[in-house]
Design an enzyme around this catalytic site. Sequence first.
Site, PDB file in Angstrom:
ATOM      1  N   CYS A 114      10.140  11.005 -22.171  1.00 12.88           N
ATOM      2  CA  CYS A 114       8.759  10.484 -22.007  1.00 12.88           C
ATOM      3  C   CYS A 114       8.154  10.832 -20.646  1.00 12.88           C
ATOM      4  O   CYS A 114       6.935  10.812 -20.489  1.00 12.88           O
ATOM      5  CB  CYS A 114       8.739   8.980 -22.227  1.00 12.88           C
ATOM      6  SG  CYS A 114       9.220   8.532 -23.894  1.00 12.88           S
ATOM      7  N   HIS A 251       1.735   6.840 -19.121  1.00 15.42           N
ATOM      8  CA  HIS A 251       2.476   7.052 -20.363  1.00 15.42           C
ATOM      9  C   HIS A 251       2.200   5.856 -21.267  1.00 15.42           C
ATOM     10  O   HIS A 251       2.176   4.713 -20.808  1.00 15.42           O
ATOM     11  CB  HIS A 251       3.972   7.174 -20.057  1.00 15.42           C
ATOM     12  CG  HIS A 251       4.820   7.168 -21.294  1.00 15.42           C
ATOM     13  ND1 HIS A 251       4.534   7.961 -22.381  1.00 15.42           N
ATOM     14  CD2 HIS A 251       5.924   6.446 -21.627  1.00 15.42           C
ATOM     15  CE1 HIS A 251       5.439   7.736 -23.318  1.00 15.42           C
ATOM     16  NE2 HIS A 251       6.290   6.821 -22.894  1.00 15.42           N
ATOM     17  N   ASN A 281       3.518   5.707 -29.256  1.00 15.86           N
ATOM     18  CA  ASN A 281       4.208   6.379 -28.153  1.00 15.86           C
ATOM     19  C   ASN A 281       4.508   7.816 -28.578  1.00 15.86           C
ATOM     20  O   ASN A 281       5.357   8.043 -29.431  1.00 15.86           O
ATOM     21  CB  ASN A 281       5.493   5.604 -27.836  1.00 15.86           C
ATOM     22  CG  ASN A 281       6.271   6.212 -26.685  1.00 15.86           C
ATOM     23  OD1 ASN A 281       5.996   7.322 -26.245  1.00 15.86           O
ATOM     24  ND2 ASN A 281       7.258   5.477 -26.200  1.00 15.86           N
TER      25      ASN A 281
HETATM   26  O1  UT7 Z   1       8.580   5.720 -23.975  1.00 13.74           O
HETATM   27  C1  UT7 Z   1       9.885   5.473 -23.542  1.00 13.74           C
HETATM   28  C2  UT7 Z   1       9.970   4.203 -22.938  1.00 13.74           C
HETATM   29  N1  UT7 Z   1       9.991   3.168 -23.928  1.00 13.74           N
HETATM   30  C3  UT7 Z   1       9.622   1.991 -23.568  1.00 13.74           C
HETATM   31  O2  UT7 Z   1       9.228   1.834 -22.447  1.00 13.74           O
HETATM   32  C4  UT7 Z   1       9.745   0.869 -24.538  1.00 13.74           C
HETATM   33  C5  UT7 Z   1      10.099  -0.361 -23.794  1.00 13.74           C
HETATM   34  N2  UT7 Z   1      10.282  -1.526 -24.610  1.00 13.74           N
HETATM   35  C6  UT7 Z   1       9.301  -2.088 -25.366  1.00 13.74           C
HETATM   36  O3  UT7 Z   1       8.209  -1.582 -25.461  1.00 13.74           O
HETATM   37  C7  UT7 Z   1       9.580  -3.428 -26.019  1.00 13.74           C
HETATM   38  O4  UT7 Z   1      10.828  -3.895 -25.553  1.00 13.74           O
HETATM   39  C8  UT7 Z   1       9.612  -3.385 -27.574  1.00 13.74           C
HETATM   40  C9  UT7 Z   1       8.207  -3.205 -28.116  1.00 13.74           C
HETATM   41  C10 UT7 Z   1      10.508  -2.262 -28.029  1.00 13.74           C
HETATM   42  C11 UT7 Z   1      10.151  -4.705 -28.138  1.00 13.74           C
HETATM   43  O5  UT7 Z   1       9.458  -5.813 -27.609  1.00 13.74           O
HETATM   44  P1  UT7 Z   1      10.258  -7.063 -27.019  1.00 13.74           P
HETATM   45  O6  UT7 Z   1       9.259  -8.083 -26.694  1.00 13.74           O
HETATM   46  O7  UT7 Z   1      11.113  -6.546 -25.892  1.00 13.74           O
HETATM   47  O8  UT7 Z   1      11.114  -7.548 -28.242  1.00 13.74           O
HETATM   48  P2  UT7 Z   1      12.714  -7.624 -28.403  1.00 13.74           P
HETATM   49  O9  UT7 Z   1      13.317  -6.259 -28.471  1.00 13.74           O
HETATM   50  O10 UT7 Z   1      13.259  -8.568 -27.382  1.00 13.74           O
HETATM   51  O11 UT7 Z   1      12.818  -8.283 -29.830  1.00 13.74           O
HETATM   52  C12 UT7 Z   1      12.284  -9.572 -30.107  1.00 13.74           C
HETATM   53  C13 UT7 Z   1      12.545  -9.891 -31.563  1.00 13.74           C
HETATM   54  C14 UT7 Z   1      13.992  -9.657 -31.996  1.00 13.74           C
HETATM   55  O12 UT7 Z   1      14.355 -10.697 -32.869  1.00 13.74           O
HETATM   56  P3  UT7 Z   1      15.252 -11.929 -32.360  1.00 13.74           P
HETATM   57  O13 UT7 Z   1      16.526 -11.291 -31.864  1.00 13.74           O
HETATM   58  O14 UT7 Z   1      14.466 -12.573 -31.261  1.00 13.74           O
HETATM   59  O15 UT7 Z   1      15.396 -12.753 -33.583  1.00 13.74           O
HETATM   60  C15 UT7 Z   1      13.906  -8.366 -32.762  1.00 13.74           C
HETATM   61  O16 UT7 Z   1      14.923  -8.257 -33.748  1.00 13.74           O
HETATM   62  O17 UT7 Z   1      11.742  -9.079 -32.415  1.00 13.74           O
HETATM   63  C16 UT7 Z   1      12.550  -8.475 -33.420  1.00 13.74           C
HETATM   64  N3  UT7 Z   1      11.981  -7.191 -33.798  1.00 13.74           N
HETATM   65  C17 UT7 Z   1      11.008  -7.069 -34.732  1.00 13.74           C
HETATM   66  N4  UT7 Z   1      10.378  -7.976 -35.495  1.00 13.74           N
HETATM   67  C18 UT7 Z   1       9.423  -7.524 -36.336  1.00 13.74           C
HETATM   68  C19 UT7 Z   1      12.260  -5.950 -33.303  1.00 13.74           C
HETATM   69  N5  UT7 Z   1      11.492  -5.023 -33.898  1.00 13.74           N
HETATM   70  C20 UT7 Z   1      10.703  -5.699 -34.787  1.00 13.74           C
HETATM   71  C21 UT7 Z   1       9.708  -5.285 -35.680  1.00 13.74           C
HETATM   72  N6  UT7 Z   1       9.094  -6.243 -36.429  1.00 13.74           N
HETATM   73  N7  UT7 Z   1       9.322  -3.995 -35.802  1.00 13.74           N
END
Ligand code: UT7
Length: 324
Positions: A114, A251, A281
């Site tokens: 990225c 980005h 992204n």
């Molecule tokens: O470009 C390269 C760089 N990439 C990035 O910078 C990405 C960085 N990270 C992010 O953008 C965020 O961490 C995400 C968008 C990927 C995720 O957001 P988050 O607020 O960090 O959520 P999380 O990973 O902590 O997940 C929260 C919950 C989890 O459930 P539990 O464990 O709390 O029950 C996940 O299983 O959301 C769940 N979850 C989803 N729920 C519905 C994960 N993906 C999904 C989904 N739909 N698509």
Amino acid sequence: MTRRAVARGIGHYLPERIVPNSEFEASLDTSDEWIKTRSGIEQRHFAAEDESTSDLATKAARAALDHAGLSPDDIDGIIIATSTPDLTFPSVGTMVQSKLGMTHGFAFDVQAVCAGFIYALSTANALIVAGQAERLLVIGAETFSRILDWQDRSTCVLFGDGAGALVLEAATGDGTNADRGILATDLQSDGRYRDMLYVDGGVGTTGTSGKLRMQGNLLFRQAVEKLSQTADTALAKVGLASTDVDWIVPHQANIRIIAGTARKMNVPMDRVILTVQDHGNTSAASIPLALSVGVRDGRIKPGDLILSEAIGGGLAWGAVALRW
Ligand code: UT7
């Protein structure tokens, strides 16, 4: 007198197929609401089956050349930032060179996921400043749809395909930070973070291209700190501060990372070019795509100070300060 790499033209290409968040609701335990609130993404474009990264890159390159009023004959070289090449080799760069009908000059790829466009811009700047090229096409192009695991809701809803291209040309400035062109760059990486974002295959291991794996929340915690720090470092190299910035062109991974970084830099959100809602992204393509949108809709004007920053797999991150 100081030799500078100055922006001459910008363009982009997005594949025709637009996929709204709601399309994932049929096959995955996810919702438009979750995707929008957690990432800011509303839709993304996916390449057609017969469309590859070099096709997207070539269309973006043509758009940038048209915008610059130039033809491929005027270009000395092509640098492409991508992690999703058509083939393991030759480079996407040489494929684009041939698709543009260029039989002179040089072309190669840069791979920093990225952060790829930041690395490619920095490389192009060095080549121009050193006198090795007069005009370069710098392209970010990706087909991340090819490396997504469609069963993994935590990653497949976040990425999209697209390409953006910038024509850089040599010009003379007076050596101050009021010059047009690339004023400063900062590149950083730390391979200890490998497992936060990687692809689980490759020619040297599985013999397959693999699928993207990400520990999103761990990466999220690294992002704002590292992005604001690299932005400040780039600006400080030429005696500028974040308060001098007219536009952050970041980005586009997550609206919350973009907003957190802007807040840390004390730049209001109406000074940030946002495309994450429309493109998702697109990895190395996201910055040139956003730059193209911002220039073509008239927000970014000649003389504006732009700060671009990115972080991704590696981890690799960095920033470029550029006066448009
Ligand atoms: O470009 C390269 C760089 N990439 C990035 O910078 C990405 C960085 N990270 C992010 O953008 C965020 O961490 C995400 C968008 C990927 C995720 O957001 P988050 O607020 O960090 O959520 P999380 O990973 O902590 O997940 C929260 C919950 C989890 O459930 P539990 O464990 O709390 O029950 C996940 O299983 O959301 C769940 N979850 C989803 N729920 C519905 C994960 N993906 C999904 C989904 N739909 N698509």
